[in-house]
Design a protein around this motif. Structure first.
Motif, PDB file in Angstrom:
ATOM      1  N   LEU A 243      -3.446  -9.557  -7.625  1.00  0.00           N
ATOM      2  CA  LEU A 243      -2.454  -8.547  -7.987  1.00  0.00           C
ATOM      3  C   LEU A 243      -2.111  -7.638  -6.814  1.00  0.00           C
ATOM      4  O   LEU A 243      -0.933  -7.334  -6.570  1.00  0.00           O
ATOM      5  CB  LEU A 243      -2.949  -7.710  -9.173  1.00  0.00           C
ATOM      6  CG  LEU A 243      -2.043  -6.532  -9.579  1.00  0.00           C
ATOM      7  CD1 LEU A 243      -0.626  -6.990  -9.879  1.00  0.00           C
ATOM      8  CD2 LEU A 243      -2.632  -5.787 -10.772  1.00  0.00           C
ATOM      9  N   ASN A 244      -3.120  -7.180  -6.075  1.00  0.00           N
ATOM     10  CA  ASN A 244      -2.845  -6.285  -4.950  1.00  0.00           C
ATOM     11  C   ASN A 244      -1.959  -6.965  -3.909  1.00  0.00           C
ATOM     12  O   ASN A 244      -0.998  -6.376  -3.402  1.00  0.00           O
ATOM     13  CB  ASN A 244      -4.155  -5.832  -4.313  1.00  0.00           C
ATOM     14  CG  ASN A 244      -3.943  -4.718  -3.297  1.00  0.00           C
ATOM     15  OD1 ASN A 244      -3.318  -3.715  -3.607  1.00  0.00           O
ATOM     16  ND2 ASN A 244      -4.453  -4.904  -2.091  1.00  0.00           N
ATOM     17  N   GLY A 245      -2.266  -8.218  -3.601  1.00  0.00           N
ATOM     18  CA  GLY A 245      -1.441  -8.967  -2.655  1.00  0.00           C
ATOM     19  C   GLY A 245      -0.034  -9.180  -3.177  1.00  0.00           C
ATOM     20  O   GLY A 245       0.954  -9.144  -2.414  1.00  0.00           O
ATOM     21  N   THR A 246       0.077  -9.404  -4.489  1.00  0.00           N
ATOM     22  CA  THR A 246       1.396  -9.557  -5.102  1.00  0.00           C
ATOM     23  C   THR A 246       2.228  -8.296  -4.910  1.00  0.00           C
ATOM     24  O   THR A 246       3.406  -8.358  -4.541  1.00  0.00           O
ATOM     25  CB  THR A 246       1.255  -9.853  -6.613  1.00  0.00           C
ATOM     26  OG1 THR A 246       0.576 -11.093  -6.784  1.00  0.00           O
ATOM     27  CG2 THR A 246       2.625  -9.936  -7.279  1.00  0.00           C
ATOM     28  N   THR A 247       1.614  -7.137  -5.157  1.00  0.00           N
ATOM     29  CA  THR A 247       2.326  -5.871  -5.007  1.00  0.00           C
ATOM     30  C   THR A 247       2.764  -5.649  -3.564  1.00  0.00           C
ATOM     31  O   THR A 247       3.877  -5.175  -3.305  1.00  0.00           O
ATOM     32  CB  THR A 247       1.449  -4.710  -5.485  1.00  0.00           C
ATOM     33  OG1 THR A 247       1.141  -4.901  -6.870  1.00  0.00           O
ATOM     34  CG2 THR A 247       2.152  -3.377  -5.320  1.00  0.00           C
ATOM     35  N   ALA A 248       1.898  -6.008  -2.617  1.00  0.00           N
ATOM     36  CA  ALA A 248       2.262  -5.868  -1.201  1.00  0.00           C
ATOM     37  C   ALA A 248       3.479  -6.724  -0.863  1.00  0.00           C
ATOM     38  O   ALA A 248       4.433  -6.262  -0.219  1.00  0.00           O
ATOM     39  CB  ALA A 248       1.079  -6.262  -0.322  1.00  0.00           C
ATOM     40  N   LEU A 249       3.476  -7.980  -1.313  1.00  0.00           N
ATOM     41  CA  LEU A 249       4.603  -8.866  -1.016  1.00  0.00           C
ATOM     42  C   LEU A 249       5.861  -8.439  -1.760  1.00  0.00           C
ATOM     43  O   LEU A 249       6.976  -8.543  -1.220  1.00  0.00           O
ATOM     44  CB  LEU A 249       4.243 -10.310  -1.370  1.00  0.00           C
ATOM     45  CG  LEU A 249       3.311 -11.026  -0.391  1.00  0.00           C
ATOM     46  CD1 LEU A 249       3.012 -12.434  -0.888  1.00  0.00           C
ATOM     47  CD2 LEU A 249       3.912 -11.088   1.010  1.00  0.00           C
ATOM     48  N   ASN A 250       5.713  -7.970  -2.994  1.00  0.00           N
ATOM     49  CA  ASN A 250       6.888  -7.495  -3.721  1.00  0.00           C
ATOM     50  C   ASN A 250       7.525  -6.292  -3.033  1.00  0.00           C
ATOM     51  O   ASN A 250       8.753  -6.153  -3.007  1.00  0.00           O
ATOM     52  CB  ASN A 250       6.511  -7.126  -5.163  1.00  0.00           C
ATOM     53  CG  ASN A 250       6.413  -8.331  -6.065  1.00  0.00           C
ATOM     54  OD1 ASN A 250       6.985  -9.390  -5.780  1.00  0.00           O
ATOM     55  ND2 ASN A 250       5.707  -8.195  -7.173  1.00  0.00           N
ATOM     56  N   THR A 251       6.704  -5.427  -2.466  1.00  0.00           N
ATOM     57  CA  THR A 251       7.225  -4.280  -1.723  1.00  0.00           C
ATOM     58  C   THR A 251       8.033  -4.750  -0.520  1.00  0.00           C
ATOM     59  O   THR A 251       9.155  -4.274  -0.270  1.00  0.00           O
ATOM     60  CB  THR A 251       6.078  -3.370  -1.262  1.00  0.00           C
ATOM     61  OG1 THR A 251       5.328  -2.939  -2.394  1.00  0.00           O
ATOM     62  CG2 THR A 251       6.617  -2.151  -0.524  1.00  0.00           C
ATOM     63  N   ILE A 252       7.480  -5.689   0.226  1.00  0.00           N
ATOM     64  CA  ILE A 252       8.197  -6.244   1.382  1.00  0.00           C
ATOM     65  C   ILE A 252       9.504  -6.886   0.936  1.00  0.00           C
ATOM     66  O   ILE A 252      10.572  -6.693   1.542  1.00  0.00           O
ATOM     67  CB  ILE A 252       7.314  -7.273   2.119  1.00  0.00           C
ATOM     68  CG1 ILE A 252       6.102  -6.576   2.743  1.00  0.00           C
ATOM     69  CG2 ILE A 252       8.107  -8.018   3.188  1.00  0.00           C
ATOM     70  CD1 ILE A 252       5.029  -7.530   3.237  1.00  0.00           C
ATOM     71  N   ALA A 253       9.449  -7.655  -0.159  1.00  0.00           N
ATOM     72  CA  ALA A 253      10.644  -8.334  -0.658  1.00  0.00           C
ATOM     73  C   ALA A 253      11.735  -7.333  -1.040  1.00  0.00           C
ATOM     74  O   ALA A 253      12.916  -7.537  -0.745  1.00  0.00           O
ATOM     75  CB  ALA A 253      10.274  -9.207  -1.852  1.00  0.00           C
ATOM     76  N   LEU A 254      11.353  -6.251  -1.687  1.00  0.00           N
ATOM     77  CA  LEU A 254      12.334  -5.237  -2.074  1.00  0.00           C
ATOM     78  C   LEU A 254      12.981  -4.601  -0.847  1.00  0.00           C
ATOM     79  O   LEU A 254      14.194  -4.350  -0.820  1.00  0.00           O
ATOM     80  CB  LEU A 254      11.665  -4.161  -2.926  1.00  0.00           C
ATOM     81  CG  LEU A 254      11.233  -4.596  -4.332  1.00  0.00           C
ATOM     82  CD1 LEU A 254      10.320  -3.551  -4.943  1.00  0.00           C
ATOM     83  CD2 LEU A 254      12.439  -4.845  -5.230  1.00  0.00           C
ATOM     84  N   LEU A 255      12.186  -4.328   0.164  1.00  0.00           N
ATOM     85  CA  LEU A 255      12.725  -3.738   1.389  1.00  0.00           C
ATOM     86  C   LEU A 255      13.643  -4.700   2.121  1.00  0.00           C
ATOM     87  O   LEU A 255      14.506  -4.283   2.902  1.00  0.00           O
ATOM     88  CB  LEU A 255      11.578  -3.305   2.304  1.00  0.00           C
ATOM     89  CG  LEU A 255      10.717  -2.156   1.782  1.00  0.00           C
ATOM     90  CD1 LEU A 255       9.516  -1.928   2.700  1.00  0.00           C
ATOM     91  CD2 LEU A 255      11.538  -0.876   1.649  1.00  0.00           C
ATOM     92  N   LYS A 256      13.479  -5.981   1.861  1.00  0.00           N
ATOM     93  CA  LYS A 256      14.302  -7.001   2.507  1.00  0.00           C
ATOM     94  C   LYS A 256      15.439  -7.506   1.610  1.00  0.00           C
ATOM     95  O   LYS A 256      16.098  -8.483   1.939  1.00  0.00           O
ATOM     96  CB  LYS A 256      13.421  -8.170   2.948  1.00  0.00           C
ATOM     97  CG  LYS A 256      12.549  -7.854   4.166  1.00  0.00           C
ATOM     98  CD  LYS A 256      11.632  -9.025   4.498  1.00  0.00           C
ATOM     99  CE  LYS A 256      10.929  -8.802   5.840  1.00  0.00           C
ATOM    100  NZ  LYS A 256      11.826  -9.026   6.992  1.00  0.00           N
ATOM    101  N   GLY A 257      15.641  -6.840   0.471  1.00  0.00           N
ATOM    102  CA  GLY A 257      16.834  -7.122  -0.317  1.00  0.00           C
ATOM    103  C   GLY A 257      16.672  -7.850  -1.619  1.00  0.00           C
ATOM    104  O   GLY A 257      17.667  -8.261  -2.220  1.00  0.00           O
ATOM    105  N   ALA A 258      15.447  -8.050  -2.122  1.00  0.00           N
ATOM    106  CA  ALA A 258      15.265  -8.731  -3.402  1.00  0.00           C
ATOM    107  C   ALA A 258      15.907  -7.916  -4.530  1.00  0.00           C
ATOM    108  O   ALA A 258      15.799  -6.697  -4.577  1.00  0.00           O
ATOM    109  CB  ALA A 258      13.785  -8.937  -3.695  1.00  0.00           C
ATOM    110  N   ASP A 259      16.574  -8.621  -5.439  1.00  0.00           N
ATOM    111  CA  ASP A 259      17.249  -7.982  -6.562  1.00  0.00           C
ATOM    112  C   ASP A 259      16.494  -8.147  -7.873  1.00  0.00           C
ATOM    113  O   ASP A 259      16.662  -7.350  -8.791  1.00  0.00           O
ATOM    114  CB  ASP A 259      18.647  -8.580  -6.734  1.00  0.00           C
ATOM    115  CG  ASP A 259      19.521  -8.371  -5.513  1.00  0.00           C
ATOM    116  OD1 ASP A 259      19.868  -7.200  -5.250  1.00  0.00           O
ATOM    117  OD2 ASP A 259      19.847  -9.347  -4.823  1.00  0.00           O
ATOM    118  N   ILE A 260      15.693  -9.206  -7.985  1.00  0.00           N
ATOM    119  CA  ILE A 260      14.909  -9.467  -9.192  1.00  0.00           C
ATOM    120  C   ILE A 260      13.514  -9.894  -8.763  1.00  0.00           C
ATOM    121  O   ILE A 260      13.365 -10.747  -7.878  1.00  0.00           O
ATOM    122  CB  ILE A 260      15.542 -10.576 -10.060  1.00  0.00           C
ATOM    123  CG1 ILE A 260      16.971 -10.203 -10.471  1.00  0.00           C
ATOM    124  CG2 ILE A 260      14.688 -10.845 -11.301  1.00  0.00           C
ATOM    125  CD1 ILE A 260      17.726 -11.336 -11.148  1.00  0.00           C
TER     126      ILE A 260
END
Length: 286
Positions: A243-260
């Motif tokens: 879960l912690n790693g998931t949150t880290a990657l989701n944060t990076i993805a959001l900063l790089k333009g993820a919409d969903i």
């Protein structure tokens, strides 16, 4: 950090604004999903999982009945439909009006779910590669379509993934697919780079590193890295520890333009979006 162009998708006649990223909660009505915590089979389990997805703030429920983990068992269309009918009947009864996405690569399954149960979105791991009827069916149904990049099939995709130039090949794949869909009249197209599908851990992190470059398509971008092996093979442990790693990657993805964000852990993803959005808002007023 990239600020996304405002995008909308039409779900059941209403516009979903992706100016603020959305969370898609995973509901697997399967016995063999890679993450045991997402497997729901009984009516009680399905009901409780759907309720938790909604209560924790997801705007989309993504229900799947065919496990796409590596070496997954291949099930018949009839069995996939049976499982989905059970899940959709519960969701429609207990959460009328919920935006439901169907995780399937089969056109007849997609058609049944949209026409009989009012499913709003089709989420296809194969981008039409495993069923030639999928693209014409999507155009006919007129629903948003998530198409994912995958090399191979769930049964063989992790055998020996190889790319001469990863990013160019993925971009070329999507450019062809988008054009095919446009030619058929499809409108709401969402791209999923396919983390973990026919890719080594190195491929996955290369894609994440260049995620902002998908903005060239000017289409919504879905990222699904939740508890995947790219996390726990790097950090150790199992999907239960990721879960912690998931949150880290989701944060990076959001900063790089993820919409969903497609996730198992809705609350954590909702909180991640709130923090990133707050940071962006403060940056815009500095």
């Amino acid at each position: 950090m990239r600020t996304s162009t405002i995008k909308y998708i039409n779900v059941n006649g209403k516009l979903m604004d992706l100016a603020e990223p959305q969370v898609m909660g995973i509901l697997n009505v399967t016995p063999d999903s890679f993450y045991a915590g997402s497997r729901q089979q009984t009516e009680t389990e399905i009901s409780l999982r759907a309720r938790r997805i909604v209560d924790e703030g997801a705007s989309i429920i993504d229900i799947g009945a065919y496990s796409s983990r590596p070496n997954a068992e291949h099930i018949s269309p009839e069995e996939e439909m049976r499982r989905l009918r059970t899940g959709l009947e519960i969701i429609n009864r207990e959460h009328p009006g919920a935006v439901v996405s169907i995780d399937t690569f089969r056109a007849d399954v997609a058609k049944m779910c949209v026409e009989e149960y009012g499913a709003a979105i089709i989420n296809d791991i194969a981008a039409g590669e495993m069923d030639a009827a999928m693209f014409p069916t999507i155009a006919q149904l007129g629903v948003p379509y998530i198409m994912m990049h995958m090399q191979g099939t769930p049964q063989n995709m992790q055998a020996q993934p190889h790319y001469d130039h990863l990013l160019k090949e993925v971009f070329y794949y999507f450019s062809q697919k988008v054009q095919q869909l446009r030619d058929l009249g499809a409108k709401d197209i969402i791209l999923d780079p396919g983390f973990g599908f026919g890719k080594t851990p190195e491929h996955n992190y290369q894609l994440m590193n260049h995620l902002e470059e998908f903005s060239i398509f000017q289409l919504p971008l879905l990222v699904g890295v939740s508890r995947k092996s790219m996390i726990y093979k790097l950090l150790g442990g199992t999907p239960d520890d990721a879960l912690n790693g998931t949150t880290a990657l989701n944060t990076i993805a959001l900063l790089k333009g993820a919409d969903i964000l497609r996730v198992h852990d809705v609350k954590a993803a909702v909180e991640t979006i709130k923090i990133v959005q707050k940071m962006k808002a403060c940056a815009a007023t500095f």
